[in-house]
Scaffold this active site. Structure first.
Site, PDB file in Angstrom:
ATOM      1  CE  LYS A  36      -3.787  -2.104   2.600  1.00 51.69           C
ATOM      2  NZ  LYS A  36      -4.389  -2.299   3.917  1.00 51.69           N
ATOM      3  NE  ARG A 129     -11.270  -3.544   6.374  1.00 51.00           N
ATOM      4  CZ  ARG A 129      -9.975  -3.362   6.071  1.00 51.00           C
ATOM      5  NH1 ARG A 129      -9.358  -2.258   6.440  1.00 51.00           N
ATOM      6  NH2 ARG A 129      -9.307  -4.277   5.400  1.00 51.00           N
TER       7      ARG A 129
END
Ligand SMILES: *Cc1c(COP(=O)(O)O)cnc(C)c1O
Length: 354
Positions: A36, A129
Site C-alpha cells: 500500500k 469491516r
C-alpha cells in the site's frame, strides 16, 4: 523539486523483510507483502522479493497494474468494486471477496479472458469491516460459488484490528479452520489457504499460539515499521526508521506563544487553544496538511515541538533544541504508517530511495 522529501532506506527495509519472512516461515506461514505505501513503486517491491516475500498484495488495483511485469502472485486486498472487475481479473491473480454478485462478475470476466480467477472468501470474526458474519451464509454462498467456471475458491481469510480493534487470538482464528473443515466435508473441496490476517496476528507466532492450520499472513505495517500491530510492540532486530521525512525551514522568528487579537476559527474551522510559554523561537517547515497530518509526525530532534499546521505550513517550536537552526536548514521526522501512506501518495513530496 527536492524538498519536502521522504527517504527510504533500502538496506533497513530488506532487513525488516528478512526478519519477518523468517518469523513466518518457521511456523509454516506464507508471508505476503502488502505494498500500500509504495504507491506502485517497483524498485521497493523488488526489495520485498529479495527479502523472501512470497506474494504481493495491495488494496488499489492501480498499484498492482504497475507491478504487472513482476513475476510474483498478486492479491487484491480490498473487495473489488463491480466497476473495476475487468482490471481485477487482468492485474490480480487472486482477490479477497464476500459478495456473490461481485464473484459472479469476476467469473464472467475471467471466462471471457480465458482465465481462472482465484478467490479467498472473507469471514468476519468480529472486527466488523469486510467479510461474511453469519456462518450459515458462508455455506449458502459456496453452493453458488462452486458452480462458477471462471472462479476457483482457494481459501478463507479474515481481517482483524482494522475497524473494531479486535485482537486476533487462538480462539477467534480457530473458527476459520473449523469453517474450513466443514466446507471440505460438505462440498468435497480442498481449501488450500487460511489467510489469518495482517500484522496484528504476529503476536500469536511469538507466543506459539497460532492455530496450526493458518498458513498465510498479509503483512504491511510490520515490514515498514518493524512492529506488530495488536499491541504495538517492536519486533526484535527490525528498524522503525526505514521511511523518514525531511522538510526545509522557510521562516525562523521569535514570537509570542499566544496569538494577538480575538480568536475565531483556524484554517480548518476549529477554534484553537494556546498555552502561554512566553516568547519562543518558532520555525515554519514547508509542508502542510495537503501532504501529512501532524498526528503522523514525530520530530527526530526530541527537543522540537510541533505546534500546528495549515494546508502548506508546519509550525514548530525550536526554542529547546540544542541545535541552532537557521533558515534553509532541514528538519527530520519519523513517521507512522498513515503518514507514510499519505506522503508517498503526495505528488508534492520527493521520494528518495537510498
Ligand atoms: C492493509 C491490509 C493488510 C495489511 O495490514 P497491516 O496491518 O499493515 O499488516 C492486510 N489485509 C488487508 C485486507 C488489508 O486491507
Amino acid at each position: 523539486m527536492t524538498y519536502p522529501k521522504i527517504t527510504i532506506n533500502k538496506n533497513k527495509l530488506k532487513e525488516n523483510v528478512e526478519i519477518l519472512v523468517d518469523i513466518c516461515k518457521r511456523d509454516g506461514i506464507s508471508p505476503g507483502g502488502v505494498t500500500k505505501v509504495f504507491s506502485g513503486n517497483s524498485e521497493l517491491v523488488n526489495i520485498l522479493i529479495e527479502g523472501g516475500i512470497e506474494f504481493l498484495a495491495d488494496s488499489r488495483i492501480e498499484n498492482l497494474e504497475e507491478f504487472k511485469d513482476i513475476p510474483l502472485a498478486k492479491l487484491m486486498l480490498r473487495l473489488p468494486m463491480l466497476s473495476e472487475v475487468e482490471k481485477i481479473v487482468e492485474y490480480a491473480d487472486m482477490s479477497l471477496n464476500s459478495e456473490l454478485l461481485t464473484i459472479k462478475k469476476l467469473s464472467e470476466v475471467a471466462l471471457e479472458k480465458e482465465k481462472v480467477h482465484k478467490i479467498i472468501l472473507m469471514i468476519d470474526l468480529g472486527d466488523l469491516r469486510e467479510g461474511i458474519f453469519e456462518e450459515s451464509e458462508v455455506y449458502e454462498l459456496i453452493k453458488d460459488i462452486i458452480k462458477l467456471k471462471g472462479i476457483k475458491l482457494i481459501g478463507l481469510g479474515t481481517n482483524l484490528t482494522c475497524h473494531g480493534g479486535v485482537i486476533p487470538t487462538h480462539h477467534n482464528l480457530k473458527r476459520l479452520s473449523e469453517i474450513k473443515e466443514k466446507i471440505e466435508e460438505k462440498f468435497k473441496l480442498n481449501i488450500e489457504i487460511l489467510s489469518g490476517g495482517n500484522s496484528s496476528s504476529l503476536h500469536l507466532l511469538e507466543k506459539n499460539d497460532m492455530p496450526a492450520q493458518i498458513n498465510q499472513l498479509r503483512l504491511g505495517e510490520s515490514l515498514i515499521l518493524g512492529r506488530e500491530t495488536a499491541y504495538g510492540n517492536r519486533i526484535k532486530g527490525t528498524h522503525s526508521d526505514v521511511f523518514q521525512l525531511i522538510t526545509e525551514l522557510i521562516e525562523i522568528r521569535e514570537k509570542p506563544s499566544i496569538p494577538i487579537g480575538e480568536i475565531g476559527l483556524d484554517a480548518f474551522g476549529r477554534k484553537p487553544t494556546f498555552i502561554d510559554k512566553g516568547k519562543r523561537k518558532r520555525g515554519i517547515c514547508a509542508i502542510g496538511k495537503q501532504d501529512i497530518d501532524i498526528e503522523d509526525l514525530i520530530a527526530v530532534d526530541k527537543n522540537i515541538n510541533i505546534i500546528g499546521q495549515s494546508s502548506d505550513h508546519l509550525i514548530v517550536d525550536l526554542t529547546d533544541s540544542k541545535d541552532e537552526y537557521k533558515l534553509g536548514d532541514k528538519v527530520k521526522f519519523d513517521l507512522n504508517y498513515g503518514g507514510i501512506l499519505k506522503l508517498m501518495t503526495s505528488k508534492y513530496v520527493c521520494k528518495e530511495i537510498k
